[in-house]
Design a protein around this motif. Structure first.
Motif, short mmCIF file in Angstrom:
data_model
loop_
_atom_site.label_atom_id
_atom_site.label_comp_id
_atom_site.label_asym_id
_atom_site.label_seq_id
_atom_site.Cartn_x
_atom_site.Cartn_y
_atom_site.Cartn_z
N LEU A 45 28.80 29.21 42.20
CA LEU A 45 28.87 30.66 41.59
C LEU A 45 30.10 30.71 41.20
O LEU A 45 31.15 30.41 41.92
N VAL A 46 30.67 30.85 39.88
CA VAL A 46 31.82 30.93 39.18
C VAL A 46 31.85 32.00 38.54
O VAL A 46 31.15 32.64 37.55
N ALA A 47 33.05 32.83 38.71
CA ALA A 47 33.49 34.02 38.17
C ALA A 47 34.73 34.03 37.54
O ALA A 47 35.77 33.30 37.75
N VAL A 90 40.20 32.10 37.09
CA VAL A 90 38.54 31.87 37.49
C VAL A 90 38.59 31.42 39.16
O VAL A 90 39.62 30.99 39.85
N VAL A 91 37.48 32.19 39.67
CA VAL A 91 37.00 31.80 41.04
C VAL A 91 36.11 31.21 41.10
O VAL A 91 34.77 31.35 40.50
N ALA A 110 33.78 37.56 43.90
CA ALA A 110 34.16 36.66 43.02
C ALA A 110 35.06 37.18 41.86
O ALA A 110 36.21 37.11 41.48
N MET A 111 34.08 38.39 41.38
CA MET A 111 34.54 39.02 40.08
C MET A 111 35.85 39.92 40.58
O MET A 111 37.06 39.92 39.74
N ARG A 112 35.82 40.43 41.71
CA ARG A 112 36.78 41.48 42.12
C ARG A 112 38.33 40.28 42.54
O ARG A 112 39.41 40.80 42.12
N ARG A 113 37.92 39.23 42.87
CA ARG A 113 39.18 38.36 43.44
C ARG A 113 39.65 37.89 42.00
O ARG A 113 40.95 37.62 41.91
N ALA A 114 38.84 37.47 41.10
CA ALA A 114 39.34 37.28 39.75
C ALA A 114 40.15 38.26 39.06
O ALA A 114 41.25 37.90 38.41
N VAL A 152 35.21 40.23 27.75
CA VAL A 152 34.07 39.92 28.76
C VAL A 152 33.56 38.44 28.21
O VAL A 152 33.36 37.51 28.85
N ALA A 153 33.43 38.33 26.74
CA ALA A 153 32.73 36.87 26.04
C ALA A 153 33.88 36.05 26.66
O ALA A 153 33.35 34.92 26.97
N ALA A 154 35.37 36.10 26.49
CA ALA A 154 36.36 35.21 27.07
C ALA A 154 35.99 34.78 28.43
O ALA A 154 36.07 33.59 28.54
N ALA A 155 35.75 35.77 29.31
CA ALA A 155 35.59 35.48 30.58
C ALA A 155 34.20 34.76 30.97
O ALA A 155 34.15 33.63 31.64
#
Length: 270
Positions: A45-47, A90-91, A110-114, A152-155
C-alpha cells in the motif's frame, strides 16, 4: 463579531479552484494526500502527500486523477510534480503489515506519516474520500478528491507511479503472477496464477481469495503468512523500499478485508 462570508467553490471551477479558494482565505500551503493499492491483493500500500506552489507554477498540464491517465502521462506528470512541488513525501507499507494491522489502519497511518514528512508545513490538508485524524492543522475529506483538487491529484500520481514501479520490480523477483501487468489487482490471469502457483509472500493473506489458496484458511492473517526461511515456504526477504509505519494510539486493526476493497477506484475488477 461578524461572521466571515462563506467560500463557495463551484463544481465547474476546475481542478485548482478549491486550493485557490483556500489560499484566498489565508491557507497558503494546501497539502493533498492520497493512496494507491487499497484494492490490490498483492504488493504494498503506498500513500503520498504533496504541496503545490501558488499561482501558475503550481499548474501542471494534464494533471488529473492518476486512474484516468495513461502510464506515459502518469510518468510525465510524476516528473513535473517532483520538479515543481514545494514538498512531497511517499510512504510504502508492505503486504505483511497490511495483514498484521489491517488495511484501513495502515492507510490512515501511511497518509498521516506522509503529511508529517512534508518539509513545507501545510496550513490546510485535503484528503481523498475520508478524513485523517491526528493532524495539527485543519483539513477536509473530499469525495473523489483526486478529481476535485490538484494537490490530491498530484499525490495520487506520486502514489500510483511509485507503486507501479515497485510491482514491476516484484514481477522480476516473483515471475509467473503477472505483477507488471495487473499490478497486484484481481484479474482472470492473476486468479489463475494464484491457483496454479499458490501465493507468494508479496500477497496479502488477509484477503479471502489469497487465503482460499494458501491452505491456511482457518488461521489469523499473521500466521497465514509464509515464514521467511522456514520449512513451510522459504522465500527471500522482501526489501520493498520506503520502510513501514506504526499504528497511532487508539487505532485497532479491522477484521480481514474482503477481496478488492476499493478496487473499483483503481481500475480493478471484482
Amino acid at each position: 463579531m461578524l461572521t466571515p462570508p462563506r467560500t463557495v467553490v463551484r463544481r465547474d471551477g476546475g481542478l485548482y479552484a478549491l486550493e485557490r479558494a483556500l489560499q484566498r482565505r489565508g491557507f497558503r500551503h494546501v497539502a493533498g494526500a492520497d493512496e494507491a493499492g487499497r484494492g490490490a491483493c498483492a504488493g504494498p500500500l503506498v500513500a503520498a502527500a504533496a504541496v503545490l506552489p501558488e499561482g501558475r507554477r503550481g499548474e501542471i498540464e494534464g494533471l488529473a486523477d492518476s486512474k484516468l491517465l495513461t502510464p506515459a502521462s502518469r510518468e510525465r506528470i510524476y516528473d513535473e510534480v517532483v520538479a515543481r512541488a514545494l514538498a512531497y513525501a511517499v510512504v510504502v507499507i508492505p503486504a505483511d503489515e497490511v495483514d498484521a494491522r489491517g488495511l484501513h489502519v495502515c492507510n490512515l497511518a501511511a497518509m498521516r506519516r506522509a503529511l508529517a514528512s512534508l518539509t513545507t508545513r501545510p496550513d490546510y490538508v485535503l484528503t481523498d474520500g475520508f478524513g485523517v485524524d491526528g493532524l495539527d492543522v485543519p483539513g477536509l475529506a473530499v469525495w473523489k478528491g483526486d478529481r476535485v483538487a490538484a494537490c490530491v491529484a498530484a499525490a495520487s500520481v506520486l502514489a500510483k507511479v511509485t507503486r507501479d514501479r515497485i510491482m514491476v520490480e516484484l514481477d522480476e523477483r516473483h515471475p509467473g503472477y503477472g505483477f507488471a501487468e495487473h499490478k497486484g489487482y484481481i484479474t482472470p490471469e492473476h486468479t489463475t496464477a494464484l491457483r496454479e502457483l499458490g501465493p507468494c509472500r508479496e500477497h496479502r493473506f488477509s484477503y479471502v481469495n489469497v487465503a482460499a489458496v494458501s491452505g491456511r484458511d482457518g488461521q489469523p492473517p499473521r500466521s497465514r503468512r509464509p515464514v521467511v526461511g522456514g520449512p513451510d515456504e522459504p522465500m527471500e526477504q522482501s526489501g520493498a523500499p520506503g520502510g513501514t509505519v506504526g499504528v497511532a494510539l487508539g487505532e485497532q486493526p479491522r477484521p480481514p478485508a474482503p477481496v478488492g476493497e476499493d478496487v473499483v477506484m483503481e481500475g480493478g475488477v471484482r
